[in-house]
Design a protein around this motif. Structure first.
Motif, PDB file in Angstrom:
ATOM      1  N   GLU A   1       0.823  -1.204   0.000  1.00 45.77           N
ATOM      2  CA  GLU A   1       0.000   0.000   0.000  1.00 45.77           C
ATOM      3  C   GLU A   1       0.861   1.260   0.000  1.00 45.77           C
ATOM      4  O   GLU A   1       0.504   2.273  -0.615  1.00 45.77           O
ATOM      5  CB  GLU A   1      -0.913  -0.012   1.233  1.00 45.77           C
ATOM      6  N   ALA A   2       2.028   1.171   0.670  1.00 47.73           N
ATOM      7  CA  ALA A   2       2.926   2.331   0.686  1.00 47.73           C
ATOM      8  C   ALA A   2       3.419   2.622  -0.733  1.00 47.73           C
ATOM      9  O   ALA A   2       3.585   3.776  -1.127  1.00 47.73           O
ATOM     10  CB  ALA A   2       4.097   2.068   1.631  1.00 47.73           C
ATOM     11  N   ALA A   3       3.647   1.564  -1.500  1.00 46.45           N
ATOM     12  CA  ALA A   3       4.150   1.750  -2.868  1.00 46.45           C
ATOM     13  C   ALA A   3       3.015   2.060  -3.838  1.00 46.45           C
ATOM     14  O   ALA A   3       3.208   2.752  -4.841  1.00 46.45           O
ATOM     15  CB  ALA A   3       4.884   0.486  -3.314  1.00 46.45           C
ATOM     16  N   ARG A   4       1.822   1.536  -3.537  1.00 49.31           N
ATOM     17  CA  ARG A   4       0.691   1.679  -4.462  1.00 49.31           C
ATOM     18  C   ARG A   4      -0.591   1.807  -3.634  1.00 49.31           C
ATOM     19  O   ARG A   4      -1.165   0.802  -3.183  1.00 49.31           O
ATOM     20  CB  ARG A   4       0.638   0.431  -5.347  1.00 49.31           C
ATOM     21  N   PRO A   5      -1.050   3.036  -3.387  1.00 44.55           N
ATOM     22  CA  PRO A   5      -2.167   3.249  -2.469  1.00 44.55           C
ATOM     23  C   PRO A   5      -3.435   2.469  -2.833  1.00 44.55           C
ATOM     24  O   PRO A   5      -4.253   2.173  -1.958  1.00 44.55           O
ATOM     25  CB  PRO A   5      -2.407   4.765  -2.544  1.00 44.55           C
ATOM     26  N   SER A   6      -3.603   2.128  -4.096  1.00 40.21           N
ATOM     27  CA  SER A   6      -4.837   1.417  -4.460  1.00 40.21           C
ATOM     28  C   SER A   6      -4.724  -0.095  -4.265  1.00 40.21           C
ATOM     29  O   SER A   6      -5.651  -0.837  -4.613  1.00 40.21           O
ATOM     30  CB  SER A   6      -5.197   1.708  -5.922  1.00 40.21           C
ATOM     31  N   ALA A   7      -3.582  -0.556  -3.686  1.00 38.46           N
ATOM     32  CA  ALA A   7      -3.339  -2.008  -3.628  1.00 38.46           C
ATOM     33  C   ALA A   7      -4.463  -2.767  -2.900  1.00 38.46           C
ATOM     34  O   ALA A   7      -4.855  -3.858  -3.330  1.00 38.46           O
ATOM     35  CB  ALA A   7      -1.997  -2.296  -2.945  1.00 38.46           C
ATOM     36  N   VAL A   8      -5.004  -2.187  -1.814  1.00 41.06           N
ATOM     37  CA  VAL A   8      -6.028  -2.902  -1.034  1.00 41.06           C
ATOM     38  C   VAL A   8      -7.263  -3.160  -1.891  1.00 41.06           C
ATOM     39  O   VAL A   8      -7.720  -4.297  -2.045  1.00 41.06           O
ATOM     40  CB  VAL A   8      -6.399  -2.098   0.235  1.00 41.06           C
ATOM     41  N   LEU A   9      -7.789  -2.074  -2.476  1.00 39.12           N
ATOM     42  CA  LEU A   9      -9.013  -2.251  -3.286  1.00 39.12           C
ATOM     43  C   LEU A   9      -8.737  -3.076  -4.538  1.00 39.12           C
ATOM     44  O   LEU A   9      -9.593  -3.846  -4.985  1.00 39.12           O
ATOM     45  CB  LEU A   9      -9.583  -0.894  -3.680  1.00 39.12           C
ATOM     46  N   ASP A  10      -7.534  -2.917  -5.106  1.00 36.72           N
ATOM     47  CA  ASP A  10      -7.197  -3.715  -6.292  1.00 36.72           C
ATOM     48  C   ASP A  10      -7.276  -5.202  -5.962  1.00 36.72           C
ATOM     49  O   ASP A  10      -7.808  -6.003  -6.744  1.00 36.72           O
ATOM     50  CB  ASP A  10      -5.780  -3.383  -6.789  1.00 36.72           C
ATOM     51  N   LEU A  11      -6.755  -5.567  -4.781  1.00 37.09           N
ATOM     52  CA  LEU A  11      -6.793  -6.982  -4.396  1.00 37.09           C
ATOM     53  C   LEU A  11      -8.230  -7.457  -4.174  1.00 37.09           C
ATOM     54  O   LEU A  11      -8.610  -8.552  -4.583  1.00 37.09           O
ATOM     55  CB  LEU A  11      -5.974  -7.199  -3.118  1.00 37.09           C
ATOM     56  N   VAL A  12      -9.039  -6.601  -3.526  1.00 34.95           N
ATOM     57  CA  VAL A  12     -10.444  -6.975  -3.283  1.00 34.95           C
ATOM     58  C   VAL A  12     -11.161  -7.202  -4.616  1.00 34.95           C
ATOM     59  O   VAL A  12     -11.851  -8.212  -4.812  1.00 34.95           O
ATOM     60  CB  VAL A  12     -11.173  -5.888  -2.459  1.00 34.95           C
ATOM     61  N   HIS A  13     -10.962  -6.266  -5.548  1.00 30.80           N
ATOM     62  CA  HIS A  13     -11.661  -6.391  -6.832  1.00 30.80           C
ATOM     63  C   HIS A  13     -11.120  -7.558  -7.654  1.00 30.80           C
ATOM     64  O   HIS A  13     -11.867  -8.216  -8.371  1.00 30.80           O
ATOM     65  CB  HIS A  13     -11.554  -5.088  -7.622  1.00 30.80           C
ATOM     66  N   SER A  14      -9.808  -7.820  -7.542  1.00 32.28           N
ATOM     67  CA  SER A  14      -9.272  -8.938  -8.329  1.00 32.28           C
ATOM     68  C   SER A  14      -9.899 -10.242  -7.843  1.00 32.28           C
ATOM     69  O   SER A  14     -10.219 -11.118  -8.648  1.00 32.28           O
ATOM     70  CB  SER A  14      -7.748  -8.989  -8.258  1.00 32.28           C
ATOM     71  N   ALA A  15     -10.108 -10.348  -6.520  1.00 29.09           N
ATOM     72  CA  ALA A  15     -10.720 -11.586  -5.998  1.00 29.09           C
ATOM     73  C   ALA A  15     -12.144 -11.747  -6.505  1.00 29.09           C
ATOM     74  O   ALA A  15     -12.614 -12.859  -6.744  1.00 29.09           O
ATOM     75  CB  ALA A  15     -10.702 -11.577  -4.481  1.00 29.09           C
ATOM     76  N   GLU A  16     -12.841 -10.596  -6.676  1.00 33.27           N
ATOM     77  CA  GLU A  16     -14.224 -10.688  -7.166  1.00 33.27           C
ATOM     78  C   GLU A  16     -14.270 -11.295  -8.567  1.00 33.27           C
ATOM     79  O   GLU A  16     -15.241 -11.917  -8.964  1.00 33.27           O
ATOM     80  CB  GLU A  16     -14.853  -9.289  -7.236  1.00 33.27           C
ATOM     81  N   ARG A  17     -13.186 -11.051  -9.315  1.00 35.07           N
ATOM     82  CA  ARG A  17     -13.220 -11.498 -10.711  1.00 35.07           C
ATOM     83  C   ARG A  17     -12.563 -12.845 -10.935  1.00 35.07           C
ATOM     84  O   ARG A  17     -12.545 -13.354 -12.039  1.00 35.07           O
ATOM     85  CB  ARG A  17     -12.519 -10.449 -11.589  1.00 35.07           C
ATOM     86  N   LEU A  18     -11.976 -13.396  -9.858  1.00 34.13           N
ATOM     87  CA  LEU A  18     -11.252 -14.656 -10.037  1.00 34.13           C
ATOM     88  C   LEU A  18     -12.197 -15.846 -10.133  1.00 34.13           C
ATOM     89  O   LEU A  18     -13.166 -15.930  -9.394  1.00 34.13           O
ATOM     90  CB  LEU A  18     -10.307 -14.895  -8.859  1.00 34.13           C
ATOM     91  N   ALA A  19     -11.882 -16.730 -11.012  1.00 31.84           N
ATOM     92  CA  ALA A  19     -12.630 -17.998 -11.078  1.00 31.84           C
ATOM     93  C   ALA A  19     -11.615 -19.049 -11.472  1.00 31.84           C
ATOM     94  O   ALA A  19     -11.589 -19.523 -12.587  1.00 31.84           O
ATOM     95  CB  ALA A  19     -13.755 -17.909 -12.090  1.00 31.84           C
TER      96      ALA A  19
END
Ligand SMILES: Nc1ncnc2c1ncn2[C@@H]1O[C@H](COP(=O)(O)OP(=O)(O)OP(=O)(O)O)[C@@H](O)[C@H]1O
Length: 333
Positions: free
Chosen positions: A256-274
């Protein structure tokens, strides 16, 4: 330099900058925006239909405290009713104080509260007894595995007891991102595929579950609790310090320090994983498999460290007589 004006009401002085957007807001406008975003999450995801009787998993911690408070504010607009359900895992020196916070909340907010205990639901097993049974190397990790599975079952039982139609928990975006990272690090494609989304529709006869704070950052949950002056319990569980989740949390902070959107990016990536096909149904559900291992004095088998564990399929085992945890089971960790 004086604080800037609130970017929403343009009258009060701003009291914070929103961590994600940088928007300067006063406390009242921030809380209103936070509640509006949770309302949007619930409505857009069709998580809680009008008429729902919602069991709120109430731990006394900041997330479920904020969740209960926000849903109580939104309840008239959503047309739902709330019932707090707290699980007493039987963790000496921890859960009693947390439950006291839940009782205060229920009284202050005039919400019904039901407490269900592992000891009553699971043949005498408390988390302290499970911890003794799994003592040895990796003890704390095992504790969290057992507790997570048993708590899920206990919440379901509590929710059914009070006639709930839905279960909600206070998991926030950071919790979800940590879980995604943990599942990646363990190579657990099945859980990755199942864990995304804002909740589950209630498969296999279970009540539908959802996480209305799943898109809210931990920082904003804490800010909301601060500006609404919420009384919550903030100590960490005695079994948490060595849990694997701590490593995922540290990693997430660096990301998150390197990329502030990392938390939400991970949440959204999980939504799309199958990634993985659905597994066939197990002979025993997770909670029963774990209890079976405990009652045999072989907890290691139940969490997948033995020949046939939680994540392995196999023919049904002969039912074993339940063994109360009065004597110390032989540790096999
Ligand atoms: N003992 C409990 N009784 C009822 N619900 C619980 C209990 N423990 C956890 N939960 C539910 O599960 C959610 C996630 O709990 P967990 O302990 O993993 O995370 P947390 O971020 O510390 O949450 P909290 O701040 O609400 O304690 C909580 O927000 C709550 O809704």
């Amino acid at each position: 330099m004086p604080a800037p004006q609130c970017a929403s009401c343009h009258t009060a002085r701003a009291a914070l900058r929103r961590p994600r957007s940088g928007q300067a807001l006063c406390g009242a406008c921030f809380c209103a925006a936070f509640e509006a975003e949770v309302l949007h999450t619930v409505l857009a995801g069709r998580l809680l239909p009008p008429g729902a009787v919602v069991a709120v998993g109430a731990s006394g911690g900041k997330d479920s405290t904020v969740l209960a408070h926000v849903l109580r504010e939104l309840a008239p607009r959503l047309g739902i009713s709330l019932h707090l359900v707290a699980v007493d895992e039987g963790i000496g020196g921890y859960r009693d104080a947390a439950l006291a916070a839940v009782r205060r909340q229920a009284a202050r907010w005039d919400l019904p509260l039901t407490v269900v205990a592992y000891a009553d639901l699971f043949g005498g097993w408390t988390m302290d007894a499970v911890a003794r049974s799994t003592a040895g190397s990796g003890r704390s990790r095992a504790c969290c595995t057992f507790c997570g599975v048993l708590r899920r079952r206990a919440l379901e039982e509590g929710a059914r007891l009070v006639g709930a139609t839905h279960v909600v928990t206070g998991h926030n975006a950071d919790d979800m991102a940590e879980t995604v990272l943990m599942n990646f690090l363990r190579g657990d494609a099945g859980r990755l595929a199942r864990g995304g989304g804002l909740g589950s529709p209630g498969e296999g006869g279970a009540l539908p579950r959802c996480r209305p704070l799943q898109l809210a950052s931990q920082k904003e949950v804490v800010l909301y609790a601060h500006f609404r002056r919420l009384d919550y319990f903030s100590e960490e569980c005695v079994y948490a310090p060595e849990a694997f989740r701590g490593h995922a949390r540290d990693l997430l902070k660096m990301l998150e320090a390197a990329r502030p959107s990392a938390v939400l990016d991970l949440v959204h990536s999980a939504e799309r994983l199958a990634l993985a096909p659905r597994r066939p149904a197990r002979a025993l559900c997770q909670a029963c498999a774990l209890l079976d291992g405990l009652n045999r004095g072989r907890p290691r088998l139940a969490i997948g460290k033995g020949r046939r564990g939680l994540d392995e399929e196999g023919p049904p085992r002969e039912p074993q007589p339940s063994r109360p945890p009065t004597s110390e089971p032989v540790p096999d960790f």
